[in-house]
Scaffold this active site. Sequence first.
Site, mmCIF file in Angstrom:
data_model
loop_
_atom_site.group_PDB
_atom_site.id
_atom_site.type_symbol
_atom_site.label_atom_id
_atom_site.label_comp_id
_atom_site.label_asym_id
_atom_site.label_seq_id
_atom_site.Cartn_x
_atom_site.Cartn_y
_atom_site.Cartn_z
ATOM 1 N N SER A 150 6.401 5.625 0.110
ATOM 2 C CA SER A 150 7.236 6.488 -0.735
ATOM 3 C C SER A 150 7.732 7.729 0.009
ATOM 4 C CB SER A 150 6.495 6.885 -2.010
ATOM 5 O OG SER A 150 5.421 7.721 -1.702
ATOM 6 N N ASP A 207 6.755 3.693 9.464
ATOM 7 C CA ASP A 207 7.220 3.717 8.065
ATOM 8 C C ASP A 207 8.706 4.069 7.981
ATOM 9 O OD1 ASP A 207 4.594 3.248 7.464
ATOM 10 O OD2 ASP A 207 4.419 4.838 5.972
HETATM 11 O O1 PMV Z 1 -0.273 4.838 4.034
HETATM 12 P P1 PMV Z 1 1.047 4.967 4.690
HETATM 13 O O2 PMV Z 1 2.137 4.250 3.984
HETATM 14 O O3 PMV Z 1 1.400 6.387 4.951
HETATM 15 O O4 PMV Z 1 0.945 4.216 6.117
HETATM 16 C C1 PMV Z 1 0.196 4.778 7.154
HETATM 17 C C2 PMV Z 1 0.086 3.837 8.311
HETATM 18 C C3 PMV Z 1 -0.798 4.371 9.453
HETATM 19 O O5 PMV Z 1 -0.772 3.372 10.478
HETATM 20 C C4 PMV Z 1 -2.228 4.572 9.003
HETATM 21 C C5 PMV Z 1 -0.264 5.678 10.013
HETATM 22 C C6 PMV Z 1 1.030 5.565 10.772
HETATM 23 O O6 PMV Z 1 1.606 6.631 11.030
HETATM 24 O O7 PMV Z 1 1.457 4.478 11.171
#
Ligand code: PMV
Length: 325
Positions: free
Chosen positions: A105, A149
């Site tokens: 999000s 992301d």
């Molecule tokens: O939880 P989210 O959607 O913010 O995903 C984080 C993913 C991680 O690998 C833990 C951190 C990143 O920056 O890739």
Amino acid sequence: MGIKIEGEEGAERLKRVKVSAPGKIILSGEHAVVYGYPAILSAVDRRLSIELSIKKGDLEVLTQHSSTEHAEYGIKRVVKEIGGGTSGIKAEIYSQIPVGSGMGSSAALAVALTAALFKLRGQPWDLERINQVAYEIEKKQHGKPSGGDNTIVTYGGFLEFKKNADGSPNFSHISTEEHLSGLFVVNSGRPEETTREMVSMVGQLYENDKKRVGDIFEKIGQITFIFSRYLRGEGDIDVTELIRENQRLLERLGVVSPSAQNIVGEIEKIGGAAKISGAGGRKSGSGIILAYHKDPQKLLSLAKEMSLDIFSVKLGEEGVRWEKR
Ligand code: PMV
């Protein structure tokens, strides 16, 4: 096409702009991706939209989705990049993506508002630049994110993503016929911890025992490699086993709460597989869990029995887009 008016600096501007960006899931590679290992991400069919319009007075942000401060910070950061001020902008944000639960999000917000401002201020629709600016906004929110992301939310589809040593994104599109029809999302509850806290906790673990934790990252990297082959339709790959193994490794990183472990355990008992997706959480919820079963009906019956918040998502969806009216 919106009505064009003459802006303060003489550049042509649109009067009203609407942009949407997708949420995302991480199929494989979270946490390890922060240390330069690959991850596989997919854009999903839940979107965030932002509508920017020009009005009199100060910047105004209307949102039930995220904190107004975060959106305001994002707008200021984009304006710093492209010039001009923030007064006279009204931003309205709507979202179908659960907040703080691993579905991207905050990245959707960063990308959508960057792209919308680019459009409003007559900048070229340059995905590489949009992604770069959105990454800067993400850094403010998450500390040292991998950039995965914002990249999937910008480009959409399925991506194999790696962070280069200099922090720049390195990715390729995976074209797949395998859209994982037996895959569902279970919301195990919003974690008490933020992504920033989870990433820093794993960082601490790594500092304390580089050999053990480095080995876990390495194994996650191997799973991601095999997962990518699976998606490309190469080899005879047992995806159930792959997801189970990934989850075990994430548990060893300490990013899965007891309640989320319990949900995963029940799914495994009926012959399925499940893993958290995203940063996870330790105390209460761990955000979203990807749940897979060759026979989806079995998963749905279990979800009913356990009163789980389960839903299906379409994968490989379009990235950021201008909603022309
Ligand atoms: O939880 P989210 O959607 O913010 O995903 C984080 C993913 C991680 O690998 C833990 C951190 C990143 O920056 O890739």
